[in-house]
Design an enzyme around this catalytic site. Structure first.
Site, PDB file in Angstrom:
ATOM      1  N   TRP A  27       0.829  -1.216   0.000  1.00 32.19           N
ATOM      2  CA  TRP A  27       0.000   0.000   0.000  1.00 32.19           C
ATOM      3  C   TRP A  27       0.861   1.263   0.000  1.00 32.19           C
ATOM      4  O   TRP A  27       0.374   2.332  -0.278  1.00 32.19           O
ATOM      5  CB  TRP A  27      -0.981   0.006   1.181  1.00 32.19           C
ATOM      6  CG  TRP A  27      -0.405  -0.411   2.484  1.00 32.19           C
ATOM      7  CD1 TRP A  27       0.181   0.389   3.409  1.00 32.19           C
ATOM      8  CD2 TRP A  27      -0.367  -1.735   3.005  1.00 32.19           C
ATOM      9  NE1 TRP A  27       0.587  -0.346   4.469  1.00 32.19           N
ATOM     10  CE2 TRP A  27       0.249  -1.657   4.265  1.00 32.19           C
ATOM     11  CE3 TRP A  27      -0.804  -2.984   2.548  1.00 32.19           C
ATOM     12  CZ2 TRP A  27       0.460  -2.770   5.059  1.00 32.19           C
ATOM     13  CZ3 TRP A  27      -0.600  -4.097   3.349  1.00 32.19           C
ATOM     14  CH2 TRP A  27       0.024  -3.991   4.591  1.00 32.19           C
ATOM     15  N   ARG A  28       2.170   1.112   0.316  1.00 32.09           N
ATOM     16  CA  ARG A  28       3.021   2.302   0.261  1.00 32.09           C
ATOM     17  C   ARG A  28       3.369   2.647  -1.185  1.00 32.09           C
ATOM     18  O   ARG A  28       3.839   3.739  -1.462  1.00 32.09           O
ATOM     19  CB  ARG A  28       4.305   2.081   1.066  1.00 32.09           C
ATOM     20  CG  ARG A  28       4.037   2.120   2.544  1.00 32.09           C
ATOM     21  CD  ARG A  28       5.297   2.379   3.332  1.00 32.09           C
ATOM     22  NE  ARG A  28       4.964   2.381   4.739  1.00 32.09           N
ATOM     23  CZ  ARG A  28       5.673   1.792   5.687  1.00 32.09           C
ATOM     24  NH1 ARG A  28       6.789   1.169   5.379  1.00 32.09           N
ATOM     25  NH2 ARG A  28       5.302   1.828   6.936  1.00 32.09           N
ATOM     26  N   GLU A  40      -5.800   0.673   5.749  1.00 31.47           N
ATOM     27  CA  GLU A  40      -5.960   1.103   7.142  1.00 31.47           C
ATOM     28  C   GLU A  40      -7.040   0.310   7.866  1.00 31.47           C
ATOM     29  O   GLU A  40      -6.896  -0.034   9.021  1.00 31.47           O
ATOM     30  CB  GLU A  40      -6.248   2.613   7.214  1.00 31.47           C
ATOM     31  CG  GLU A  40      -5.085   3.471   6.748  1.00 31.47           C
ATOM     32  CD  GLU A  40      -3.802   3.218   7.541  1.00 31.47           C
ATOM     33  OE1 GLU A  40      -3.877   2.744   8.682  1.00 31.47           O
ATOM     34  OE2 GLU A  40      -2.709   3.480   7.006  1.00 31.47           O
ATOM     35  N   GLN A  45      -5.660  -3.829  14.361  1.00 31.81           N
ATOM     36  CA  GLN A  45      -5.556  -5.040  15.192  1.00 31.81           C
ATOM     37  C   GLN A  45      -5.030  -6.258  14.442  1.00 31.81           C
ATOM     38  O   GLN A  45      -5.293  -7.396  14.830  1.00 31.81           O
ATOM     39  CB  GLN A  45      -6.915  -5.381  15.830  1.00 31.81           C
ATOM     40  CG  GLN A  45      -7.340  -4.337  16.835  1.00 31.81           C
ATOM     41  CD  GLN A  45      -8.827  -4.232  16.971  1.00 31.81           C
ATOM     42  OE1 GLN A  45      -9.541  -4.120  15.959  1.00 31.81           O
ATOM     43  NE2 GLN A  45      -9.318  -4.266  18.177  1.00 31.81           N
ATOM     44  N   THR A  46      -4.315  -6.043  13.355  1.00 30.63           N
ATOM     45  CA  THR A  46      -3.798  -7.162  12.560  1.00 30.63           C
ATOM     46  C   THR A  46      -2.381  -6.826  12.097  1.00 30.63           C
ATOM     47  O   THR A  46      -2.094  -5.666  11.808  1.00 30.63           O
ATOM     48  CB  THR A  46      -4.716  -7.389  11.335  1.00 30.63           C
ATOM     49  OG1 THR A  46      -6.058  -7.472  11.799  1.00 30.63           O
ATOM     50  CG2 THR A  46      -4.370  -8.670  10.609  1.00 30.63           C
ATOM     51  N   TYR A  85     -12.420  -9.867  13.137  1.00 27.51           N
ATOM     52  CA  TYR A  85     -13.059  -8.559  13.380  1.00 27.51           C
ATOM     53  C   TYR A  85     -13.849  -8.132  12.142  1.00 27.51           C
ATOM     54  O   TYR A  85     -13.532  -7.135  11.475  1.00 27.51           O
ATOM     55  CB  TYR A  85     -12.013  -7.487  13.732  1.00 27.51           C
ATOM     56  CG  TYR A  85     -11.229  -7.811  14.975  1.00 27.51           C
ATOM     57  CD1 TYR A  85     -11.783  -7.599  16.237  1.00 27.51           C
ATOM     58  CD2 TYR A  85      -9.941  -8.343  14.901  1.00 27.51           C
ATOM     59  CE1 TYR A  85     -11.074  -7.905  17.392  1.00 27.51           C
ATOM     60  CE2 TYR A  85      -9.229  -8.651  16.050  1.00 27.51           C
ATOM     61  CZ  TYR A  85      -9.797  -8.422  17.282  1.00 27.51           C
ATOM     62  OH  TYR A  85      -9.078  -8.718  18.411  1.00 27.51           O
ATOM     63  N   TYR A 123      -8.032   7.982  13.829  1.00 24.20           N
ATOM     64  CA  TYR A 123      -6.791   7.455  13.276  1.00 24.20           C
ATOM     65  C   TYR A 123      -6.912   7.272  11.760  1.00 24.20           C
ATOM     66  O   TYR A 123      -6.067   7.740  10.987  1.00 24.20           O
ATOM     67  CB  TYR A 123      -6.403   6.122  13.938  1.00 24.20           C
ATOM     68  CG  TYR A 123      -5.348   5.441  13.121  1.00 24.20           C
ATOM     69  CD1 TYR A 123      -4.032   5.878  13.171  1.00 24.20           C
ATOM     70  CD2 TYR A 123      -5.683   4.437  12.198  1.00 24.20           C
ATOM     71  CE1 TYR A 123      -3.063   5.337  12.356  1.00 24.20           C
ATOM     72  CE2 TYR A 123      -4.724   3.891  11.382  1.00 24.20           C
ATOM     73  CZ  TYR A 123      -3.416   4.333  11.459  1.00 24.20           C
ATOM     74  OH  TYR A 123      -2.471   3.811  10.633  1.00 24.20           O
ATOM     75  N   ASP A 141      -1.149   5.509  15.663  1.00 24.06           N
ATOM     76  CA  ASP A 141      -1.470   4.087  15.875  1.00 24.06           C
ATOM     77  C   ASP A 141      -0.599   3.583  17.032  1.00 24.06           C
ATOM     78  O   ASP A 141       0.096   4.379  17.687  1.00 24.06           O
ATOM     79  CB  ASP A 141      -1.262   3.282  14.579  1.00 24.06           C
ATOM     80  CG  ASP A 141       0.205   3.092  14.232  1.00 24.06           C
ATOM     81  OD1 ASP A 141       1.061   3.773  14.829  1.00 24.06           O
ATOM     82  OD2 ASP A 141       0.495   2.249  13.368  1.00 24.06           O
ATOM     83  N   CYS A 206      18.865   3.919  16.818  1.00 22.00           N
ATOM     84  CA  CYS A 206      17.726   4.829  16.606  1.00 22.00           C
ATOM     85  C   CYS A 206      18.190   6.178  16.066  1.00 22.00           C
ATOM     86  O   CYS A 206      19.063   6.822  16.660  1.00 22.00           O
ATOM     87  CB  CYS A 206      16.979   5.015  17.925  1.00 22.00           C
ATOM     88  SG  CYS A 206      15.587   6.144  17.756  1.00 22.00           S
ATOM     89  N   SER A 290     -28.551 -34.257  13.892  1.00 20.86           N
ATOM     90  CA  SER A 290     -29.160 -34.608  12.612  1.00 20.86           C
ATOM     91  C   SER A 290     -29.940 -33.406  12.066  1.00 20.86           C
ATOM     92  O   SER A 290     -30.518 -32.635  12.830  1.00 20.86           O
ATOM     93  CB  SER A 290     -30.097 -35.791  12.836  1.00 20.86           C
ATOM     94  OG  SER A 290     -31.141 -35.745  11.918  1.00 20.86           O
TER      95      SER A 290
HETATM   96  S1  SF4 Z   1      15.979   6.116  21.559  1.00 19.20           S
HETATM   97 FE1  SF4 Z   1      15.042   4.146  22.023  1.00 19.20          FE
HETATM   98  S2  SF4 Z   1      13.206   4.615  23.191  1.00 19.20           S
HETATM   99 FE2  SF4 Z   1      13.864   6.514  22.254  1.00 19.20          FE
HETATM  100  S3  SF4 Z   1      12.685   6.632  20.350  1.00 19.20           S
HETATM  101 FE3  SF4 Z   1      14.636   5.655  19.842  1.00 19.20          FE
HETATM  102  S4  SF4 Z   1      14.275   3.439  20.027  1.00 19.20           S
HETATM  103 FE4  SF4 Z   1      12.590   4.507  21.056  1.00 19.20          FE
END
Ligand code: SF4
Length: 336
Positions: A27-28, A40, A45-46, A85, A123, A141, A206, A290
């Protein structure tokens, strides 16, 4: 909100990370509002992995909002079967009809008009505005809620009113002026799915760790205590003769689908199926009966059974009983 993604200058880093790491989901590749709406509804929930084959089959069968609006409920539920659902399928069907009636078959680009469609909550309305029309809209979400709650070190339960308001404000602050909402909302969502995971978040990998306030991210997000699970037992009849399998058209939880009818009969339990639904855990006991003991059922030939809409717990029970019947037959006893 202290230290929003935008204020801390993290938006560009997050988008750059997304361009390099975002998954190629079907879908992207599409930005037509109908495809976004379908994806969406399905993703509620899936898991994404479960949704992909359903999304592709659905778009092949109902390629436009008009095609869906004109479809009968049985074929809509049939294509949805296995996703669970089922109210989502019925609402999506009703939403398509409302789009044709109210908007001439064009999914609206306006949040309020989207919100007025059956089954479209805050949402989903935000997701269509952002992903289909690339316009600013908060899209929160479970993945986004987790990222933002950790980023802010939010200690309010995310399912409380105060928590929801804080998340919506944080998501709003994330939006760019003008175009770019599609990418930034997708990026936060993907960060939650791939890096800021529920357990063991990959903080060292991250892209926004420099501004993140979470000291114990695994303890976030906080949620309100869950209602206790209640065990319930229901008894259903497996009704078979030479005409095939006799089923009841549900008017309740699985309205429009074909189910094993509920019975008060005693007798030997031929199969037990367990399944969760909302806060209940259901033990479904199935006994053989039956057709003479029933009226109001419809017989389906065994070649028809795979293509009619039957909710998953009932289908699993049917398949288990058919398999048992085959095993008994091989040993020289009666067939099911
Ligand atoms: S640093 Fe860690 S807790 Fe903070 S947003 Fe990034 S992955 Fe999440």
């Amino acid at each position: 909100m202290p230290g929003s993604f935008a204020a801390a200058g993290r938006r560009a880093e997050l988008v750059a990370w997304y361009r390099g790491h975002g998954r190629d989901l079907p879908w992207r590749r599409r930005t037509d509002a109908y495809a976004v709406l379908v994806s969406e509804f399905m993703c509620q929930q899936t898991t994404v992995a479960a949704v992909i084959p359903y999304f592709e089959r659905w778009m092949a069968a109902f390629p436009t909002v008009r095609a869906l609006a004109e479809a009968d409920e049985e074929s809509v539920l049939g294509l949805w079967q296995g996703l669970g659902y089922y109210s989502r399928a019925r609402n999506l069907h009703r939403a398509a009809r409302a789009v044709v009636e109210r908007h001439g078959g064009e999914v609206p680009d306006d949040w309020d008009a989207l919100r007025a469609l059956p089954g479209v909550g805050e949402y989903t309305a935000g997701a269509v505005v952002a992903f289909a029309f690339d316009r600013p809209a908060p899209v929160v979400d479970a993945n986004v809620a987790r990222v933002l709650a950790r980023w802010m070190d939010l200690r309010e339960p995310v399912d409380s009113t105060a928590g929801r308001v804080a998340l919506r404000e944080a998501a709003r602050a994330l939006q760019p002026e003008g175009a770019g909402a599609r990418e930034i909302n997708s990026a936060v969502m993907e960060l939650g799915a791939l890096v800021c995971k529920p357990r063991a978040p990959l903080c060292l990998a991250c892209p926004v760790r420099g501004g993140c306030r979470a000291t114990e991210p695994e303890l976030l997000p906080v949620k309100r205590p869950r209602a206790a699970v209640t065990e319930v037992t229901e008894r259903r009849a497996f009704v078979v003769d030479t005409a095939g399998l006799h089923l009841l058209r549900s008017t309740g939880r699985w309205r429009g689908m074909w189910i094993l009818p509920e019975t008060a009969a005693g007798g030997e339990i031929a199969h037990v199926e367990r399944y969760p639904i909302t806060r209940y855990r259901v033990r479904m006991e199935v006994v053989r009966q039956s057709p003479a003991e029933w009226s109001g059922l419809r017989a389906f030939g065994w070649d028809e059974v795979p293509s009619i809409p039957i909710p998953s717990p009932h289908r699993r029970a049917i398949e288990a009983l058919v398999a048992k019947g085959r095993a008994v037959h091989r040993e020289g006893h009666d067939e099911v």
